[in-house]
Write an enzyme that holds these catalytic residues in place. Sequence first.
Site, PDB file in Angstrom:
ATOM      1  N   GLU A   1       7.757   4.315   8.410  1.00  0.00           N
ATOM      2  CA  GLU A   1       7.474   5.570   7.991  1.00  0.00           C
ATOM      3  C   GLU A   1       8.594   6.581   8.369  1.00  0.00           C
ATOM      4  O   GLU A   1       8.562   6.737   9.585  1.00  0.00           O
ATOM      5  CB  GLU A   1       6.067   5.854   8.431  1.00  0.00           C
ATOM      6  CG  GLU A   1       5.226   5.058   7.671  1.00  0.00           C
ATOM      7  CD  GLU A   1       3.620   5.322   8.111  1.00  0.00           C
ATOM      8  OE1 GLU A   1       2.835   4.505   7.610  1.00  0.00           O
ATOM      9  OE2 GLU A   1       3.555   5.895   9.382  1.00  0.00           O
TER      10      GLU A   1
ATOM     11  N   ASN B   1       1.981  11.032   8.433  1.00  0.00           N
ATOM     12  CA  ASN B   1       0.923  10.747   9.211  1.00  0.00           C
ATOM     13  C   ASN B   1      -0.156  12.066   9.431  1.00  0.00           C
ATOM     14  O   ASN B   1      -1.204  11.777   9.882  1.00  0.00           O
ATOM     15  CB  ASN B   1       1.204  10.067  10.206  1.00  0.00           C
ATOM     16  CG  ASN B   1       1.804   8.513  10.016  1.00  0.00           C
ATOM     17  OD1 ASN B   1       0.915   7.970   9.601  1.00  0.00           O
ATOM     18  ND2 ASN B   1       2.458   8.099  10.340  1.00  0.00           N
TER      19      ASN B   1
ATOM     20  N   LYS C   1       4.353  -6.938   3.146  1.00  0.00           N
ATOM     21  CA  LYS C   1       4.297  -5.698   3.332  1.00  0.00           C
ATOM     22  C   LYS C   1       4.011  -5.143   4.732  1.00  0.00           C
ATOM     23  O   LYS C   1       3.546  -5.721   5.462  1.00  0.00           O
ATOM     24  CB  LYS C   1       3.033  -5.291   2.430  1.00  0.00           C
ATOM     25  CG  LYS C   1       1.523  -5.906   2.999  1.00  0.00           C
ATOM     26  CD  LYS C   1       0.701  -4.894   3.588  1.00  0.00           C
ATOM     27  CE  LYS C   1       0.722  -3.485   3.150  1.00  0.00           C
ATOM     28  NZ  LYS C   1      -0.166  -2.815   3.910  1.00  0.00           N
TER      29      LYS C   1
ATOM     30  N   THR D   1       0.955  -1.254   0.044  1.00  0.00           N
ATOM     31  CA  THR D   1      -0.067  -0.066   0.153  1.00  0.00           C
ATOM     32  C   THR D   1       0.725   1.300  -0.014  1.00  0.00           C
ATOM     33  O   THR D   1       1.242   1.792  -1.125  1.00  0.00           O
ATOM     34  CB  THR D   1      -0.995   0.014   1.237  1.00  0.00           C
ATOM     35  OG1 THR D   1      -0.349  -0.125   2.340  1.00  0.00           O
ATOM     36  CG2 THR D   1      -2.042  -0.993   1.115  1.00  0.00           C
TER      37      THR D   1
ATOM     38  N   SER E   1      -5.885  12.172   4.156  1.00  0.00           N
ATOM     39  CA  SER E   1      -6.512  10.998   3.189  1.00  0.00           C
ATOM     40  C   SER E   1      -7.545  11.724   2.538  1.00  0.00           C
ATOM     41  O   SER E   1      -8.061  12.861   2.587  1.00  0.00           O
ATOM     42  CB  SER E   1      -7.027   9.885   4.053  1.00  0.00           C
ATOM     43  OG  SER E   1      -7.820  10.450   5.004  1.00  0.00           O
TER      44      SER E   1
ATOM     45  N   THR F   1      -1.391  -2.222   8.580  1.00  0.00           N
ATOM     46  CA  THR F   1      -1.303  -3.851   8.324  1.00  0.00           C
ATOM     47  C   THR F   1       0.002  -4.120   7.816  1.00  0.00           C
ATOM     48  O   THR F   1       0.414  -3.843   6.795  1.00  0.00           O
ATOM     49  CB  THR F   1      -2.313  -4.179   7.610  1.00  0.00           C
ATOM     50  OG1 THR F   1      -3.654  -4.074   8.010  1.00  0.00           O
ATOM     51  CG2 THR F   1      -2.200  -6.017   7.396  1.00  0.00           C
TER      52      THR F   1
END
Lengths: 412, 412
Positions: free
Chosen positions: B284, B407, B186, B160, B412, B197
């Site tokens: 990240e 983040n 992943k 993702t 989004s 995830t």
Amino acid sequence: MDLKPSPLALPFPDMPPIAGVTLRVSQARYKNWANDPERADLTYVELTEGTGVAGVFTTSACASSEVELGREQVKAGSARALIVNAGNSNAFTGYRGREAVEQIMTQVAGRLGCNKGEVFVSSTGVIGVPLPKDKAREGVSKALEADPCGWEDAANAIGTTDTFAKGAHASAVVDGKTVHLCGFIKGSGMIAPDMATMLGYIFTDAAVAPAFLQQLLSDANGQTFSCITVDGDTSTSDTVLAFATGAAGNTSLASFDSAGADAFAAALTDVCRQLAQLVVRDGEGATKLITIRVTGAASDESARRVGMSIANSPLVKTAIAGEDANWGRVVMAVGKAGEPADRDRLSIAFGGTWTARDGLPVEGYDEAPVAAHLKGAEIDIEVDLGLGEGRATVWTCDLTHGYISINADYRS
Amino acid sequence: MDLKPSPLALPFPDMPPIAGVTLRVSQARYKNWANDPERADLTYVELTEGTGVAGVFTTSACASSEVELGREQVKAGSARALIVNAGNSNAFTGYRGREAVEQIMTQVAGRLGCNKGEVFVSSTGVIGVPLPKDKAREGVSKALEADPCGWEDAANAIGTTDTFAKGAHASAVVDGKTVHLCGFIKGSGMIAPDMATMLGYIFTDAAVAPAFLQQLLSDANGQTFSCITVDGDTSTSDTVLAFATGAAGNTSLASFDSAGADAFAAALTDVCRQLAQLVVRDGEGATKLITIRVTGAASDESARRVGMSIANSPLVKTAIAGEDANWGRVVMAVGKAGEPADRDRLSIAFGGTWTARDGLPVEGYDEAPVAAHLKGAEIDIEVDLGLGEGRATVWTCDLTHGYISINADYRS
């Protein structure tokens, strides 16, 4: 104060003097306070004879000598003085650190003619450097001779990387007499660069039996200081002490059967909650104060743990920084808490608008009030677990570039 | 992949095919992949008859339907297919999400003539949006007809916000035959923006009894996937599955008494460790891979918990980002872990140089090699608790402005 004040800072309140409490500060120069070379960094509080004391301390397995000694001292329940050193936490300094604390206790006890164990010491600042005995001795000597000062001076003197002075007060009617509670605190995150610690002190003129004061402080702590987090990190030196001088002349509160005990307990919890929230308001890099209310949990403690799991989640805290009502991250944080939860009973609201109910997104909820709420400086998140009657409220702040800048870019 | 590759990225390894495993990918278009509109986002793995399966899953109390079903399916021990959806995690979607998973299971089982329970499904992506059944049906239909592809294609299709494809392999000699293990995974932090995830899959041609495979996978998980953290947040969908086709023709491994069982177990743990480390390398905002070795703990599990407390500490992670050998923060993180520790026995090293020993700073240690080590991309921290024989190694990454940007700043 060294840094630009937090955008969430509150002005220092007007606080009355507490009979039996005398505040003094001095310059021990434990560190080179580059931004304010003349600031005081040693605080001395003299307490009248007969003052009772209670305390709560860090749960860290690597606590400082101050904390180890303090845990023992409160058991005797009697206090005559408090010394707070700012700029050096004296943590992880072995026997040399302990010697420095004992020297301070002896010096002050000699002056007051009290037991060494009645002199409480706290220290905050760099870890791993024994508190220099010469600076401590001279700083204490100066403080013993200094003119008395006010609450705000003391609140400033105990700060390290705090960006504003933090105080709170409340009053209650006990046994027909109005008693006052005044407190001050330092802390701006669990730890600032190479610094540490939340230190809080509450003073009251009420007469309270030490064992009962301990019970009340422990209860208040469970609803206030134990319900805040900035980054989930826990200092080796966290300390909150409550001192009751008894100068108000009420019949000493010994249990909840004593007249006025409930009112006093409520006032104590009020002061603790105010102080706790002030620490979050000075959280490193904070731009938003986040209040998380958890209901419907299996128990109050389970609710608190779920709340702290949400409050400690970097993904929730960054989402709030980004003004994003990301309830999926709240679900994630509930799920990882290790507490009873049922995905299909979970409901989540931001600023009073339910965005998810009973395990499903609320379709077509009004996004406008949610978006407006998230742009504000005080954010409310409600989580209903739908399981039982347990409830808790916890407080945290958002996680921003400011936190990274303070803790990574700045070097000690 | 959507983003600039992590500075810690590794090239995808050459990996041999595994007899009995056929990989295919297709475009279900679960989301608008703005940076790569033509990318595949549905992966279909066909497994030969008789394939055994084992799995480990998130401990989240709010797990997705895929995880709830998967936990039940592995008990039967038999697998014929795996479907992985990328772009929609299908988590927190109630009965509608479950219906979508069951539709996929039915569709694939109909094609293969197998039991529904032999079709495993994983999903990763946005939370709270039921997986669209029409896109799933069409994507699966296309995948069933697609030409077989290679490991790297599949590793890319399950990603993702991953910034690079992640694979690992190992081999072992079992019963006179060389068996191979190939895996892909992943994950780039526990959760990326509105995504979730860690999903990992390991395939081997060895014959292994499902119950023994489960034992070996659970053991390996405890030393690998359970020893990594990016931000301490736990997805609602974390899944690792191991499939054993048996095509190598060895006598099935049923216990550690079977010849070659130890070699196979070592190879499985090796693949799991490689895959786990790749996830941390794609953490990240990560710029440094941090390996934390804890020794001298009361038990191995206690060592792991102390290690994870250090690895999850924002203050330790920001210090490493700032290339600061801040052992005081390591002390703090040891102290808050809730595990047996004694401040005065604690020793800490960076890159092999001990900076603190037995509860005291090492005076005059050579700072040059420490500073040089901290400028590198792979950081080693050793913590000796000085109490017992327990030991563990955990992995994490540093906490940087990049994490906040991904983040909080990105919406989004």
